[in-house]
Design a protein around this motif. Structure first.
Motif, PDB file in Angstrom:
ATOM      1  N   VAL A  43       0.838  -1.205   0.000  1.00  0.00           N
ATOM      2  CA  VAL A  43       0.000   0.000   0.000  1.00  0.00           C
ATOM      3  C   VAL A  43       0.874   1.257   0.000  1.00  0.00           C
ATOM      4  O   VAL A  43       0.612   2.214  -0.733  1.00  0.00           O
ATOM      5  CB  VAL A  43      -0.966  -0.015   1.200  1.00  0.00           C
ATOM      6  CG1 VAL A  43      -1.652   1.315   1.359  1.00  0.00           C
ATOM      7  CG2 VAL A  43      -1.998  -1.110   1.029  1.00  0.00           C
ATOM      8  N   CYS A  44       1.948   1.241   0.823  1.00  0.00           N
ATOM      9  CA  CYS A  44       2.924   2.356   0.799  1.00  0.00           C
ATOM     10  C   CYS A  44       3.418   2.572  -0.623  1.00  0.00           C
ATOM     11  O   CYS A  44       3.461   3.697  -1.124  1.00  0.00           O
ATOM     12  CB  CYS A  44       4.142   2.018   1.662  1.00  0.00           C
ATOM     13  SG  CYS A  44       3.974   2.486   3.354  1.00  0.00           S
TER      14      CYS A  44
ATOM     15  N   CYS B  35       0.756   4.122  -2.935  1.00  0.00           N
ATOM     16  CA  CYS B  35       0.509   5.546  -2.684  1.00  0.00           C
ATOM     17  C   CYS B  35       1.625   6.404  -3.252  1.00  0.00           C
ATOM     18  O   CYS B  35       1.373   7.382  -3.964  1.00  0.00           O
ATOM     19  CB  CYS B  35       0.385   5.790  -1.180  1.00  0.00           C
ATOM     20  SG  CYS B  35      -1.087   5.072  -0.486  1.00  0.00           S
ATOM     21  N   TYR B  36       2.884   6.062  -2.939  1.00  0.00           N
ATOM     22  CA  TYR B  36       3.987   6.916  -3.382  1.00  0.00           C
ATOM     23  C   TYR B  36       4.222   6.793  -4.879  1.00  0.00           C
ATOM     24  O   TYR B  36       4.640   7.746  -5.521  1.00  0.00           O
ATOM     25  CB  TYR B  36       5.254   6.615  -2.580  1.00  0.00           C
ATOM     26  CG  TYR B  36       5.176   7.214  -1.207  1.00  0.00           C
ATOM     27  CD1 TYR B  36       5.265   8.591  -1.057  1.00  0.00           C
ATOM     28  CD2 TYR B  36       4.971   6.437  -0.085  1.00  0.00           C
ATOM     29  CE1 TYR B  36       5.158   9.168   0.191  1.00  0.00           C
ATOM     30  CE2 TYR B  36       4.865   7.009   1.167  1.00  0.00           C
ATOM     31  CZ  TYR B  36       4.956   8.374   1.293  1.00  0.00           C
ATOM     32  OH  TYR B  36       4.845   8.949   2.518  1.00  0.00           O
TER      33      TYR B  36
ATOM     34  N   THR C 256      -7.302   2.896   0.099  1.00  0.00           N
ATOM     35  CA  THR C 256      -6.231   3.882   0.214  1.00  0.00           C
ATOM     36  C   THR C 256      -6.063   4.627  -1.103  1.00  0.00           C
ATOM     37  O   THR C 256      -5.858   5.843  -1.126  1.00  0.00           O
ATOM     38  CB  THR C 256      -4.921   3.188   0.601  1.00  0.00           C
ATOM     39  OG1 THR C 256      -5.206   2.200   1.562  1.00  0.00           O
ATOM     40  CG2 THR C 256      -3.944   4.178   1.176  1.00  0.00           C
ATOM     41  N   LEU C 257      -6.147   3.899  -2.205  1.00  0.00           N
ATOM     42  CA  LEU C 257      -5.961   4.553  -3.499  1.00  0.00           C
ATOM     43  C   LEU C 257      -7.150   5.442  -3.855  1.00  0.00           C
ATOM     44  O   LEU C 257      -6.977   6.435  -4.554  1.00  0.00           O
ATOM     45  CB  LEU C 257      -5.712   3.504  -4.587  1.00  0.00           C
ATOM     46  CG  LEU C 257      -4.295   2.940  -4.565  1.00  0.00           C
ATOM     47  CD1 LEU C 257      -4.137   1.866  -5.627  1.00  0.00           C
ATOM     48  CD2 LEU C 257      -3.254   4.025  -4.777  1.00  0.00           C
TER      49      LEU C 257
ATOM     50  N   ASP D 120      -8.590   7.313  -1.758  1.00  0.00           N
ATOM     51  CA  ASP D 120      -8.216   8.565  -1.092  1.00  0.00           C
ATOM     52  C   ASP D 120      -7.209   9.341  -1.934  1.00  0.00           C
ATOM     53  O   ASP D 120      -7.446  10.486  -2.298  1.00  0.00           O
ATOM     54  CB  ASP D 120      -7.648   8.241   0.291  1.00  0.00           C
ATOM     55  CG  ASP D 120      -7.061   9.464   0.973  1.00  0.00           C
ATOM     56  OD1 ASP D 120      -7.535  10.580   0.673  1.00  0.00           O
ATOM     57  OD2 ASP D 120      -6.136   9.314   1.792  1.00  0.00           O
ATOM     58  N   PHE D 121      -6.090   8.692  -2.288  1.00  0.00           N
ATOM     59  CA  PHE D 121      -5.055   9.409  -3.042  1.00  0.00           C
ATOM     60  C   PHE D 121      -5.555   9.846  -4.407  1.00  0.00           C
ATOM     61  O   PHE D 121      -5.193  10.914  -4.899  1.00  0.00           O
ATOM     62  CB  PHE D 121      -3.807   8.533  -3.169  1.00  0.00           C
ATOM     63  CG  PHE D 121      -2.900   8.666  -2.001  1.00  0.00           C
ATOM     64  CD1 PHE D 121      -1.774   9.468  -2.075  1.00  0.00           C
ATOM     65  CD2 PHE D 121      -3.175   8.017  -0.808  1.00  0.00           C
ATOM     66  CE1 PHE D 121      -0.933   9.611  -0.997  1.00  0.00           C
ATOM     67  CE2 PHE D 121      -2.341   8.154   0.277  1.00  0.00           C
ATOM     68  CZ  PHE D 121      -1.220   8.960   0.189  1.00  0.00           C
TER      69      PHE D 121
END
Lengths: 222, 140
Positions: free
Chosen positions: A53-54, A57-58, B99-100, B102-103
């Motif tokens: 997941v990190c 996102c990056y 999570t994605l 959100d981003f």
């Protein structure tokens, strides 16, 4: 089956596995052991998922930096390591097959091959890490590589070192587990009635392979 | 209790059948994994612009599926083992997706200064205002 000759005790003959009092039979006990291993592996998958997941996102935030940084990795070494790990997974699977047939010498041979390939994986990984250290392609504030100066590149190397480092740690633990099972195979312990240790040990090794199968394209093949 | 014993006896019986998991099948899976690795390296080196990542993930998922189903014997096991594996996979996907989300829905002021956000209606002057940006033709 209880009185079959494979169970009867000459010196070094396979011992009959103990069935704990709270299990109805050996089959139920093996089933519980396997299910417990799957639950443990599920937590392992979720541990690595945090790093995935990190990465996602990056990579979403810094797509160009990630693409540029991933070209700095040695694709040849990464590919060889993938092939080595897949082959070691194959030999671990063969060990389970031989354990069921009570061919303990072949179990030992297969696990020794697996451990040697794991060692080869770590040696190749060492050369990759040494090159990264030499070039200054390091995580976070320690990044000092002149070649790429994009925002987000040091995040790529942070995730690279965290995920491959955690994976290498699992490789080392896997080697220790397989070595322990190998000593049991050397004592001729495994047969159709008793191969749970071989099965669960190689399941752990397959998980290490499974994680690398996803890490490899993520890190090397952007 | 007896249902559980029956299930594992059934599973035990299925595990015993050599036609389920013999060396031949393992060699076949090993070969398929090697071929798929070469394929993913070749397609990865092409640096396909839009669907390169999707292709790499599909290949990785097929490889992972082969390992889980045949090397880890999920194809032969029934019941709880499959449920545990499927549940953990579902949670990984949920964790990634949310999570994605959100981003993927952030606008420029909520991102690092050098990040490349998706183009939103508010930035091309089409939508109504959102965040700190307003469309050009609005009077303050």
């Amino acid at each position: 089956m209880q009185s079959s000759s494979a169970v009867a005790g000459t010196a070094g003959a396979p011992p009959v596995p103990q069935v704990a009092a709270h299990f109805a039979s050996l089959e139920v006990q093996n089933h519980a052991a396997r299910l417990g291993m799957w639950l443990f592996l599920a937590t392992e998958i979720l541990l690595f998922a945090g790093l995935f997941v990190c990465y996602a996102c990056y990579r979403f935030l810094f797509p160009d930096a990630f693409a540029a940084a991933s070209r700095e990795l040695n694709l040849l070494m990464g590919t060889i390591n993938t092939l080595v790990l897949i082959t070691s997974s194959f030999t671990a699977a063969m060990a389970v097959h031989y354990a069921k047939e009570a061919q303990n010498k072949k179990v030992v041979a297969m696990f020794v091959l697996t451990i040697l390939m794991a060692l080869g994986f770590l040696v190749i990984k060492y050369f990759e890490y040494a090159h990264k250290f030499h070039e200054g392609q390091l995580p976070g504030a320690y990044y000092r590589f002149e070649g790429i100066q994009l925002p987000g590149v040091s995040m790529y190397f942070t995730i690279y070192f965290l995920s491959t480092g955690l994976h290498a740690f699992h490789v080392i633990i896997g080697m220790a587990v397989l070595a322990w099972v190998t000593t049991k195979a050397m004592r001729n312990e495994f047969s159709y009635r008793n191969y749970t240790a071989v099965e669960l040990g190689s399941m752990y090794w397959h998980l290490v392979d499974l994680v690398w199968i996803f890490l490899f394209p993520m890190l090397y093949l952007i | 209790m007896s249902a559980m014993a029956n299930e594992s006896l059934k599973e035990d019986h299925e595990m015993r059948g050599e036609h389920h998991s013999g060396p031949g099948k393992y060699v076949l899976i090993w070969f398929a994994l090697l071929v798929l690795t070469v394929v993913t390296v070749l397609t990865g080196r092409m640096h396909l612009p839009d669907w390169g990542l999707a292709l790499a993930l599909v290949i990785a998922s097929v490889k992972g599926g082969l390992v889980a189903l045949y090397f880890m014997h999920l194809a032969e096991h029934k019941g709880a083992n499959r449920l545990v594996f499927a549940t953990s996979m579902l949670f990984v996907v949920l964790l990634l997706l949310f999570t994605l989300f959100d981003f993927g829905t952030r606008f420029r002021p909520a991102l690092p200064s050098n990040a490349t956000p998706p183009t939103w209606p508010v930035e091309v002057g089409q939508g109504r205002y959102g965040g700190m940006l307003k469309s050009p033709d609005t009077t303050p």
